[in-house]
Write a protein that holds these residues in place. Structure first.
Motif, PDB file in Angstrom:
ATOM      1  N   THR A   3      42.059  32.396  23.432  1.00 58.35           N
ATOM      2  CA  THR A   3      41.601  33.460  24.342  1.00 58.35           C
ATOM      3  C   THR A   3      41.577  34.845  23.534  1.00 58.35           C
ATOM      4  O   THR A   3      40.825  35.655  23.534  1.00 58.35           O
ATOM      5  CB  THR A   3      42.631  33.872  25.626  1.00 58.35           C
ATOM      6  OG1 THR A   3      42.658  32.658  26.330  1.00 58.35           O
ATOM      7  CG2 THR A   3      42.171  34.794  26.418  1.00 58.35           C
ATOM      8  N   THR A  34      33.902  30.683  35.887  1.00 57.94           N
ATOM      9  CA  THR A  34      33.856  32.186  36.506  1.00 57.94           C
ATOM     10  C   THR A  34      34.646  32.029  37.744  1.00 57.94           C
ATOM     11  O   THR A  34      35.190  32.898  38.110  1.00 57.94           O
ATOM     12  CB  THR A  34      32.346  32.384  36.499  1.00 57.94           C
ATOM     13  OG1 THR A  34      31.953  32.407  35.113  1.00 57.94           O
ATOM     14  CG2 THR A  34      32.354  33.841  37.291  1.00 57.94           C
ATOM     15  N   ALA A  37      38.111  33.100  38.394  1.00 58.94           N
ATOM     16  CA  ALA A  37      38.608  34.535  38.473  1.00 58.94           C
ATOM     17  C   ALA A  37      39.379  35.041  39.835  1.00 58.94           C
ATOM     18  O   ALA A  37      39.065  34.281  40.909  1.00 58.94           O
ATOM     19  CB  ALA A  37      37.263  35.557  38.458  1.00 58.94           C
ATOM     20  N   LEU A 130      36.242  41.433  37.743  1.00 60.89           N
ATOM     21  CA  LEU A 130      36.918  40.302  37.321  1.00 60.89           C
ATOM     22  C   LEU A 130      36.173  38.947  37.092  1.00 60.89           C
ATOM     23  O   LEU A 130      36.370  38.326  36.086  1.00 60.89           O
ATOM     24  CB  LEU A 130      38.085  40.030  38.408  1.00 60.89           C
ATOM     25  CG  LEU A 130      39.341  41.224  38.518  1.00 60.89           C
ATOM     26  CD1 LEU A 130      39.852  40.845  39.670  1.00 60.89           C
ATOM     27  CD2 LEU A 130      39.992  41.148  37.310  1.00 60.89           C
ATOM     28  N   THR A 134      35.668  37.475  33.397  1.00 61.46           N
ATOM     29  CA  THR A 134      35.991  35.892  33.158  1.00 61.46           C
ATOM     30  C   THR A 134      34.477  35.210  32.689  1.00 61.46           C
ATOM     31  O   THR A 134      34.690  34.444  31.872  1.00 61.46           O
ATOM     32  CB  THR A 134      36.220  35.194  34.560  1.00 61.46           C
ATOM     33  OG1 THR A 134      37.218  35.774  35.086  1.00 61.46           O
ATOM     34  CG2 THR A 134      36.684  33.900  34.548  1.00 61.46           C
ATOM     35  N   ALA A 138      34.303  33.128  29.300  1.00 65.83           N
ATOM     36  CA  ALA A 138      33.735  31.746  29.371  1.00 65.83           C
ATOM     37  C   ALA A 138      32.665  31.414  28.527  1.00 65.83           C
ATOM     38  O   ALA A 138      32.658  30.466  27.901  1.00 65.83           O
ATOM     39  CB  ALA A 138      33.607  31.356  30.913  1.00 65.83           C
TER      40      ALA A 138
END
Length: 200
Positions: A3, A34, A37, A130, A134, A138
């Motif tokens: 991350t 996704t 999220a 959000l 994400t 990703a």
């Protein structure tokens, strides 16, 4: 990557390889990630419009100041939101939860949002943001780059994609293989400008 690396290496890419086709498996995994999220009340009110049609992408590019990454990226995501998601059957969001949780949260959703257009729109913006972040992280994990975009004629793009009544169009995210490095990252503002403890 992890991350931390994904966050540090994510850049707004403007130059994509127009020959690179994203495999169906990669697209499916990108969408799966996704959809993890967070969203208020688990409403998942974001909608992912995946634009792959080349002719449609050319028209969207024309409505986006002729920015090449609209057509050159492997996939163009348009981040939308359902403004009426709060009015859906709460079992869609909480049917998996224990009955006592369903009985508390389910009945709260509609009265919390109903009649408050500003809150509904704020929630749509939060959810698409959000989900969009994400999606971009990703994409990095899967070896792709991306670029969040607001530089386009929202009304024109809404017409081109037949945006339904009750839907909000947020922003666009082209995703693909970078062929030219992004500009150097600008310096981050100092903590004293962006960081506040407890109260202003």
């Amino acid at each position: 990557m992890n991350t931390k690396e994904n966050i540090e290496t994510r850049r707004s890419t403007k130059h994509f390889n127009p020959e690179r086709v994203m495999p169906k498996e990669d697209l499916a995994e990108l969408i799966r990630l996704t959809k993890l999220a967070p969203s208020s009340f688990n409403m998942q009110n974001y909608r992912l419009l995946v634009v792959r049609d080349k002719e449609l992408r050319k028209k969207i590019r024309a409505a986006a100041w002729d920015q090449a990454h609209v057509t050159d990226a492997s996939v163009l995501f348009i981040m939308c939101a359902d403004l009426n998601a709060y009015d859906a059957n709460p079992e869609e969001y909480w049917g998996h939860a224990p009955e006592e949780v369903q009985n508390i949260l389910g009945p709260m959703i509609k009265p919390f949002y109903e009649g408050n257009d500003e809150l509904i729109r704020d929630e749509a913006n939060r959810s698409t943001a959000l989900a969009g972040m994400t999606l971009m992280l990703a994409a990095r994990e899967l070896g792709y780059d991306s670029c969040p975009m607001i530089g386009f004629d929202k009304d024109a793009v809404s017409k081109l994609v037949n945006l339904p009544e009750g839907m909000m169009l947020g922003f666009m995210i082209p995703v693909g293989e970078q062929i030219k490095a992004a500009w150097a990252r600008g310096p981050r503002l100092p903590d004293e400008k962006v960081l506040i403890y407890d109260q202003f």
